[in-house]
Every structure is written in structure tokens, then in C-alpha cells.
Design an enzyme around this catalytic site. Structure first.
Site, PDB file in Angstrom:
ATOM      1  N   GLU A  27       0.835  -1.203   0.000  1.00 32.60           N
ATOM      2  CA  GLU A  27       0.000   0.000   0.000  1.00 32.60           C
ATOM      3  C   GLU A  27       0.869   1.251   0.000  1.00 32.60           C
ATOM      4  OE1 GLU A  27      -3.179  -0.110  -1.144  1.00 32.60           O
ATOM      5  OE2 GLU A  27      -3.524  -1.516   0.493  1.00 32.60           O
ATOM      6  N   ASP A  30       3.162   2.117  -4.875  1.00 38.26           N
ATOM      7  CA  ASP A  30       3.222   2.243  -6.334  1.00 38.26           C
ATOM      8  C   ASP A  30       3.732   3.596  -6.781  1.00 38.26           C
ATOM      9  OD1 ASP A  30       0.831   3.462  -5.512  1.00 38.26           O
ATOM     10  OD2 ASP A  30      -0.362   2.625  -7.151  1.00 38.26           O
ATOM     11  N   SER A  61     -25.277   6.673 -16.178  1.00 37.56           N
ATOM     12  CA  SER A  61     -24.924   5.771 -15.089  1.00 37.56           C
ATOM     13  C   SER A  61     -26.183   5.205 -14.461  1.00 37.56           C
ATOM     14  CB  SER A  61     -24.117   6.530 -14.028  1.00 37.56           C
ATOM     15  OG  SER A  61     -24.123   5.836 -12.803  1.00 37.56           O
ATOM     16  N   LEU A 118     -11.940   0.000  -3.000  1.00 40.99           N
ATOM     17  CA  LEU A 118     -11.892  -1.152  -3.896  1.00 40.99           C
ATOM     18  C   LEU A 118     -11.712  -0.734  -5.355  1.00 40.99           C
ATOM     19  CD1 LEU A 118     -14.737  -3.279  -2.260  1.00 40.99           C
ATOM     20  CD2 LEU A 118     -12.270  -3.353  -1.799  1.00 40.99           C
ATOM     21  N   SER A 119     -11.298   0.507  -5.561  1.00 41.35           N
ATOM     22  CA  SER A 119     -10.935   1.026  -6.884  1.00 41.35           C
ATOM     23  C   SER A 119     -12.096   1.078  -7.866  1.00 41.35           C
ATOM     24  CB  SER A 119      -9.776   0.211  -7.486  1.00 41.35           C
ATOM     25  OG  SER A 119      -8.612   0.416  -6.745  1.00 41.35           O
ATOM     26  N   GLU A 153      -6.700   9.917 -14.409  1.00 42.82           N
ATOM     27  CA  GLU A 153      -6.970  10.219 -13.007  1.00 42.82           C
ATOM     28  C   GLU A 153      -6.007  11.272 -12.473  1.00 42.82           C
ATOM     29  OE1 GLU A 153      -8.154   7.921  -8.879  1.00 42.82           O
ATOM     30  OE2 GLU A 153      -8.237   6.916 -10.817  1.00 42.82           O
ATOM     31  N   ASP A 165      -3.911   0.484  -9.265  1.00 42.43           N
ATOM     32  CA  ASP A 165      -5.339   0.215  -9.453  1.00 42.43           C
ATOM     33  C   ASP A 165      -5.671  -0.050 -10.912  1.00 42.43           C
ATOM     34  OD1 ASP A 165      -5.471   0.683  -6.769  1.00 42.43           O
ATOM     35  OD2 ASP A 165      -6.473   2.621  -6.932  1.00 42.43           O
TER      36      ASP A 165
END
Length: 375
Positions: A27, A30, A61, A118-119, A153, A165
Site C-alpha cells: 500500500e 506504487d 450511469s 476497492l478502486s 486520473e 489500481d
């Protein structure tokens, strides 16, 4: 109601899916060019899509039940607020990279819990990247699409996340964890047969929502980059455990815990991979719990709810547990004996109830497939 034909008056050209992820260990490593070890979840974001010839990107959506219409020529960083910024950012990133893509109509649906660590955002980016790759015949690899989704992102939405992710959502395989080197994006799929070992991986969503765009995440990354610069390193990945003590002695006190977490967390990833390679997944437990202690005490991205979930799970017999994701809430993973999963979940729920917290949501993580075309 609100199927693709009803929304857009024509059929879709294809349907794609991209999963959320759980990170077993690794965690905040990256963006320091270190090691990570995620698995993809069965839960996905799905997109039905068709090209449009009018230069419009239309997004609907099923969760928000709203239609957002944007001109692709007008896409610019910071120009699209809210959830629509993630898919719009992917289209912008593709065009910025020189790929000749235009508009599209998309109907999006998801069962990846939002704000749970949870991405869900990466899954949304990656499903749009996969759809555009096929719709426009770009021929990009999964890793290339992940890099573009990360750029969306970082530069378009404004969240300075690392690459984990997006790589997990694009590149994971069923029955395996993705051992990824974030420095050069080399990867290896490490078999994870929890069921064969009589184990299960519980995901305990604390329902504490996190927002990585609120500045805290960026401050942590900036601190790591400052520490690397002070040590004369390109990134903290370059600092080996054998040199940690000497390095910490050279740093101002506020940077010491950040560096200690990153270096020890990279070592935990390598130790976890060795255990999986040896066919001993149960031995991952203490590594998970040690990782949580580091996130709680050194990186300080935990919260009372995630700490309680870890403590209650371990007290109920879990082999180990830790917060997963960027932090400030979200989910905890607990490695448990399969026949004890219900008991551990019930004990965590009881502990939350006693503390006056909202009841956590529980799901079981099974290593699943990365982004793909469904039809």
C-alpha cells in the site's frame, strides 16, 4: 427501463467489463515505484457502448441515473466534475496521446462499492479505455491502457494516484495475484489458491467513505518525493532495507515514518510472494497485520473503524487482517479459515454495533479476471 436502445435510440456495438480490486499487500508503494500485489474482484463496472459521429461523449450511469453530455473537443483537465470526470478523462488522455478517437454513447452500470477502497474509479476508467480500444481499433495493450487510465486520473481528475489500481483492473487473471513492479511495469501472475488451502479472504467495507482528492493523499505523496530528493534517490523504491536506518537518520522527523512504511512495505510484498510461491497462503496472515500496523502508526491513513475491524477480525480467529486501499476509511481484508468466515464477519459486525458504528458490508474476494469484452 433506461436500456441502451431507450437511452440512445440505437443498439450498442459491444459490452465490456472491468473489475474493482483488493490489494493483498503493498500500500502506497506504487507511486514510490515499488512493489504491489493486488487481485481483481468479481465485482465490475460494465459499459455498453457505440461510437457517435457527432463529437459528443454521452454517459449514463445506472447508479446516478443521469445522462451527461460532453463535447470531446472541449475536454480539458478540471472541466468535468463528479463521476463523469473519470470516463471523460480517459477519452481526453487517449486524444492527448495522439489516438484518433471521437465521441461515443455509453451506458454504465456497477456493482463495485463506491468509496470503499476497492478502486471503483479505476474500474470505471478501465472499462471505458477497453471499450474505446475496441470501438476505435486502437490495438493498445492492457498495460498501455492502464497507463492512459492513470493519466486520466492524475492529470484530468486531479488525483495523484500510482499505477496499481489501473494495472490490476486491466491485467489481473483469475486465480492469481498480480505481482507488479511499478518502476518498469514488469509483472508476474502468482497463483493464489485460497479455497484449496481451506481459506477465504473477507472484505469488510467499513462504510466510511474516503475521498483521495481532498489533499491528504497528495500530501503523503509529496512527502515521499521530498524524502527521496533529500536522500538523492529517484524514488524511495531505491532504498533497500539494509540502508534504512542510515537513511532515516538523515531525514527530518516528519518524513521518517513515511519512509519507514514504504521500505518495510516493499519487503512485505516480496515476503508475501515468496509464501504464495511456496504454497503457504495461510502464512500471509502476520504480514497483513504488520502491514496494517505500519499504515496505522507510520503512514497514519487508518481510522477508528478500520482499526476496529482489524482488531475484531484477528480476535475472532482471522490469520491476519489489514486496511486495503488508499486509506481514510474504506475496507479491511481478513484472511480466514473458510469455515470460520461467517463467525469472523459476525464478530466484526457485533464490534461495530457495540461501538455505535454503521454495520459493515461483507463480501468474499475471489481472484478474478481483468478487463475484457463481454459481447
Amino acid at each position: 427501463m433506461n436500456d441502451f436502445a431507450q437511452l440512445y435510440g440505437r443498439p450498442f456495438e459491444g459490452e465490456w467489463a472491468a473489475p474493482g480490486r483488493v490489494n493483498l499487500i503493498g500500500e502506497h508503494t506504487d507511486y514510490n515505484l515499488g512493489f504491489v500485489l493486488p487481485i481483481a474482484l468479481p465485482q465490475t463496472v460494465r459499459a455498453q457502448a457505440a461510437r457517435s459521429g457527432d463529437g459528443q461523449l454521452r454517459l449514463w450511469s445506472a447508479q446516478g441515473r443521469e445522462l451527461v453530455a460532453l463535447r470531446v473537443d472541449d475536454l480539458a483537465p478540471g472541466s468535468v466534475p463528479g463521476w463523469a470526470g473519470y470516463p471523460a478523462g480517459v477519452v481526453w488522455a487517449l486524444r492527448e496521446a495522439g489516438h484518433p478517437v471521437g465521441g461515443a454513447d455509453l451506458r454504465l452500470d456497477s456493482d463495485v462499492p463506491s468509496g470503499a477502497g476497492l478502486s471503483s474509479s479505476a474500474a470505471l476508467e478501465c472499462v471505458v479505455a477497453a471499450a474505446y480500444n475496441d470501438l476505435y481499433g486502437l490495438g493498445l495493450s492492457a498495460a498501455e491502457l492502464a497507463v492512459l487510465a492513470q493519466r486520466a486520473e492524475n492529470a484530468f481528475v486531479g488525483v495523484p494516484c500510482g499505477i496499481m489500481d489501473q494495472m490490476a483492473s486491466m491485467c489481473c487473471r483469475p486465480g492469481a495475484a498480480l505481482f507488479l513492479d511499478s518502476r518498469d511495469l514488469t509483472m508476474r501472475h502468482v497463483p493464489v489458491d485460497l479455497a484449496g488451502a481451506g481459506l477465504a479472504l473477507l472484505v469488510l467495507d467499513t462504510r466510511v467513505k474516503h475521498d483521495l482528492g481532498d489533499g491528504a493523499y497528495a500530501a503523503l505523496r509529496a512527502g515521499c518525493e521530498r524524502a527521496a530528493a533529500l536522500l538523492g534517490l529517484p524514488a524511495l523504491r531505491s532504498l533497500q532495507p539494509s540502508g534504512l536506518a542510515d537513511a532515516l537518520a538523515q531525514l527530518p522527523p516528519e518524513l521518517v515514518p513515511l519512509v519507514r512504511h514504504v521500505v518495510t512495505e516493499n519487503a512485505r510484498v516480496e515476503a508475501a510472494v515468496a509464501l504464495l510461491d511456496a504454497g503457504d497462503p495461510a502464512a500471509l496472515g502476520p504480514i497483513l497485520t504488520a502491514g496494517h500496523a505500519s499504515l496505522r502508526d507510520d503512514y497514519r491513513v487508518s481510522c477508528p473503524e478500520t482499526d476496529l475491524a482489524v482488531e475484531a477480525a484477528v480476535a475472532a480467529g482471522a490469520h491476519g487482517a489489514r486496511m486495503t486501499g488508499g486509506g481514510f476509511g474504506g475496507s479491511v481484508i481478513a484472511l480466514v479459515d473458510a469455515d470460520a468466515a461467517g463467525h469472523v464477519a459476525a464478530e466484526v459486525t457485533a464490534a461495530f454495533r457495540a461501538a455505535g458504528y454503521a454495520e459493515p458490508r461483507t463480501l468474499t474476494a475471489v481472484p478474478a479476471e481483468g478487463a475484457r469484452r463481454l459481447r
